[in-house]
Design an enzyme around this catalytic site. Structure first.
Site, short mmCIF file in Angstrom:
data_model
loop_
_atom_site.label_atom_id
_atom_site.label_comp_id
_atom_site.label_asym_id
_atom_site.label_seq_id
_atom_site.Cartn_x
_atom_site.Cartn_y
_atom_site.Cartn_z
N GLY D 155 -2.16 -86.86 132.52
CA GLY D 155 -1.74 -87.73 131.44
C GLY D 155 -1.04 -86.93 130.36
O GLY D 155 -1.15 -85.70 130.29
N CYS D 156 -0.31 -87.64 129.49
CA CYS D 156 0.47 -86.95 128.46
C CYS D 156 -0.44 -86.25 127.45
O CYS D 156 -0.27 -85.07 127.15
CB CYS D 156 1.43 -87.91 127.78
N TYR D 157 -1.41 -87.00 126.90
CA TYR D 157 -2.31 -86.36 125.94
C TYR D 157 -3.05 -85.17 126.56
O TYR D 157 -3.10 -84.10 125.95
CB TYR D 157 -3.32 -87.38 125.41
N GLN D 320 5.18 -81.63 122.83
CA GLN D 320 5.91 -81.81 124.09
C GLN D 320 6.69 -83.12 124.01
O GLN D 320 6.46 -83.93 123.12
CB GLN D 320 4.94 -81.86 125.28
#
Lengths: 354, 354, 354, 354
Positions: D155-157, D320
């Site tokens: 996941g992004c987080y 990011q």
């Protein structure tokens, strides 16, 4: 004029601290045929470029330097991403050394010196070089660009308006009334550059829309001069620029009255044919409506042709990224052509969406 | 100290060209008990205020004037919406004339002079007036504000952090560890003011998020001084401000470790009770999550209390409009109290959504 | 028709979950002569309005209810902030009860039923009520509005285009060519409403600019019908709407060819005189350029008149907040007039800037 | 496991209509070692991809097709840019055919099946494949990724939090208190995907800042599972996600208490050393503050380490582009490693600034 194969073009950038400068660096740092040799800024002498523009960390190791230390005469080509008036001051020396010039400011855009001096409030210091210079809109001047020593890179607004109207008026075409043209243009805020000014602060420009320069804008005479060259006679154009709360992107809505004898023209076909072989002009299918984000960070300019109710008003919608096709990407396109490289070398990025 | 009924307070504003200035004008021009008598700006002397701020066209007919011509000593109260250091230079004269002062800059925020001088890089010119001045956070200092001649209007960040943490530490409360407090704060760009600076240009601040001032920010000592006053002892706070691409709004995420002996506390009830009578502090229902737009252009500050998994970390979420409750609205709230007016006079606007 | 003094108008809102609904609530909750009695939404029956719109916390204590429970026939006036077709279904019953109607949708905007049915894809269910209804653009129809039982509140685009062009064509004026009018309009995203749609997601609409509806937009026939009423004959208008990445605000750039016999007209004076007595139309000084934020959250519409090089093309720049003068504020303005209240009652907010 | 030189990897994409899908297309269409063979969407079967995503005009000629017609078993690798649950339904068949899988949804992120089922509200249909799958965070699992048949793309987080905290806790490091970690994270709106939802409309999310998921977010257990694997024991993490009005970008502010015995650690050196050989992790110089735009549209993740007043709280700032290193770029990075390609093949784009 073709560049020797297997070697890289030596490129210098004068005045690289603005947005056209960082955009040149983004494009040139990944160009397969370019060696970046110097980037100058008196004020930032010694500062690594990547310290000012952190997106370049890991991609560009150069530091800003002074023009003197940069030894620009050793470059094959120098880009000027400077205020107006800088390129013409250095042009003579560079040309004498065989270095070619691509000016992203206005020094070599207007062939009419009186017009230049009226709009830019400065004398033109090298009329002879201006006379030999080429207006760097490749799609209109490919041959001349390929042979040019000095390029005046077009303004952002003119790029959209000229490519949007050219098929209607060039080569003796008499398709629309050339005295009542209207260009209602909208630009992202980066077009105003990186100067510290109140009017382009986030808190001023965000969530806001306004017109500006209605009483007169420097790109107006530039557009008119080129349109008249294309049309072979006087042209009447109303130009209204607006500011859009977005960073990049330009959208020009062009209005032209179709002449009675041209009412049967298939304008969609006309545009498609005109730009069929152009790598960076995309005529969208009939009925399309462009949006600026579809070209964000790419060198593509998109055109859609609309004719409501098949009436006598033609609407041409043109979009581009003002910093790429409207500035630095177009400059690289010019360079490619000048050095016999593939026209799209280093310019094949896909636009960023969303 | 109550103001005579039926007459209007004469109000002057010094330095009204910034965002806190225009916001004061928006609020005061519609305040039922105020007569705006002067607004000063040396640089803009003679310019109608509405020419600079077109939202005021039809609402404010004043022109900027010089402090000399403004005759500020005739005002009942003067707001300073100026750079730091201006209010203290004029305070003596105004007070002598019976004019009260509300300073939106930092001259009267920090009681510790050494701290002031270290962070603001200037000597404090009137320590005696500073000593009598009041920190204008009404919800913590209502009594003192009502009797004040000089108000130091709190900074925007301090307003959120102090009102967010006060119930946990004031009046001898020992509910959380006061040595490990964290304030992760996010501000809209208007908090940086209307100065022409590259870092707050639209093209720099839009579509971007960043931290700043992590190594030290002027609001840090201001918060700490007030927290220590509330807690009656040393407090350790980590403060990390961030910049959000929005014009108005501030969001503070506060983290506090609950002390073992306080684990049974009903924090929701604590906050609701603490602020039950406050017109401008809204403790949201349990489970709520605030969003900054819910207070856009209003003087309300909203608090939500979260305690994930009923653990030992309390999270307090606080929002405000940085230009209203974080600046000009709070200043008007102070004025209301100082002059015996209803605290919410002129401050009852509904927030703008969307 | 004047409303009894000292009592408050009982107001109901049908379908208050969209942006025009919350904006009505913002305005009406602070209106000095209004008592909000009901707001309906079948889907949200029972939900406190402030739970959906947190900006209303502390200002509106109503909960959504069903039309049945709302007992709308007891209201003095009902606003419809609904999809097209809802108002006409309920109009008969309300009128019979003596309740007046202000419809913010399109049911009573177009007098030509065939046009309505073509553009809105539904039959019109009460042609007789339509026939008696009034197009609620106060500045053009003040008398009729004051006496109306049913108001069709104008669309956002039509408000700007009609007020921008009216002085040129009304009352037999023959100042411009009425066959070649162009309206290049730009709207903030809130104009699209609060429906969940991909095209108006933040990630789609932000940092982007596009045209839409070029082949046909519902506001086009609405504008044309009213223009033709003003001009007393056929009018040719090209209308190109665009979407701007901002929440609120509308900017219309209008182009009109000045007729040869009208070249000596002082257009600035014409506009100033035409709107001299209007509370909500501000003709800016000659040379001005409006920006949408100057009217954000206010009911003011601003007009600037430009005539580049004193030529034959007149450019009229018109701005408004699309949710206020372009929708809910205008609806309240209509209500004020219908009930004999001061036209600006509850509408005197200063715009929010920045 | 290296891929045969001179040939291109055949790549399929399942469910390419969302933002991770279009981002995969942007990256893969220019990847020197990839042949895009199919992109599926049942709903959009037959629609040219470039009609939905106009940025791909001229770059991707594929049309969406159905999974059946796509013949995915002929691909070397299939990316799933789908809702949770799709990849696990097709995994068995693909693996049997020798096709590798990179899932951008959550089917193969959580090794603990009970946790998966609690957070994603569905049974896991292939526990055996899950058991063999690899968590595709290359910088932590390079060896395993290189040998993987099935990748759960992080996941992004989690990507930011894990890379931000790893040096402090991995390999037996006992530098910080692992029970009181805090991750205050901020994400651009594209992280919510391209679903039509009110909460992510432009008019809702623009000019606004809010927290969400404070009571529980699916990325929390994912982060914790990986942190505990790194730390070899229980970890306590508070995770507070916030929504930023920008399209792309993620900023995580991480707080960790330094253990008394680790107070002498040179954390700057620690991070620099840890990531010295990583192509996509850039540890910024001491004192730096990152901003999300510096990685917009690039696969770089940047880390800055701050320790205010040399105290006991370490602050790690991580940025990011949530759609690149936080999703599709990371997926391509995984693919490169799985097929023995240079890790940065097709991922060397310079970030777009401004």
């Amino acid at each position: 004029m073709a560049h020797a194969p297997h070697s890289r073009i030596k490129v210098g950038i004068v005045g690289g601290t603005g947005y056209t400068g960082v955009e040149l660096l983004r494009l040139l740092s990944q160009h397969p045929h370019v060696e970046l040799t110097a980037i100058t800024s008196r004020k930032e002498d010694g500062l690594p470029v990547a310290d000012m523009y952190p997106n370049l960390r890991g991609h560009v190791s150069l530091a800003f330097t002074t023009p003197e230390k940069a030894n620009l005469v050793d470059c094959d080509v120098v880009f000027f991403a400077t205020p107006h008036g800088v390129a013409m001051a250095q042009a003579q020396e560079l040309l004498a050394a065989g270095t070619r010039i691509i000016d992203l400011a206005a020094d070599f855009r207007l062939q009419d010196i009186a017009t230049f001096e009226r709009w830019y409030k400065m004398p033109h210091s090298c009329p002879d070089i201006l006379a030999e210079s080429t207006y760097g809109l490749v799609e209109l001047n490919r041959e001349a660009v390929a042979n040019a020593r000095v390029i005046g890179n077009p303004g952002c607004y003119p790029t959209t308006v000229l490519l949007g109207l050219a098929p209607l008026i060039e080569n003796g075409a008499k398709l629309v009334d050339t005295q009542t043209l209207i260009a209602d243009c909208k630009s992202g805020v980066s077009g105003a550059g990186r100067k510290a000014e109140v009017s382009t602060l986030f808190s001023e420009a965000s969530d806001n829309f306004k017109a500006y320069g209605v009483a007169g804008h420097r790109h107006h005479p530039e557009i008119t001069e080129q349109l008249e060259k294309l049309a072979g006679g006087k042209v009447g154009l109303t130009f209204v620029p607006h500011l859009v709360p977005m960073i990049r992107g330009m959208f020009s809505t062009l209005y032209a009255r179709i002449r009675p004898e041209a009412m049967d023209t298939d304008f969609q076909a006309l545009y498609e044919k005109r730009y069929a072989d152009e790598a960076f002009v995309d005529v969208m299918p009939a009925g399309s409506l462009p949006e600026t984000r579809s070209v964000r960070a790419s060198n593509t300019l998109r055109i859609a042709v609309q004719r409501p109710d098949n009436g006598d008003l033609l609407i041409v919608l043109v979009i581009q990224d003002n910093l790429v096709k409207g500035a630095s990407g177009q400059a690289v396109q010019n360079m490619n052509l000048m050095f016999g490289l593939p026209e799209s070398a280093g310019l094949d990025q896909v636009a960023i969406l969303p």
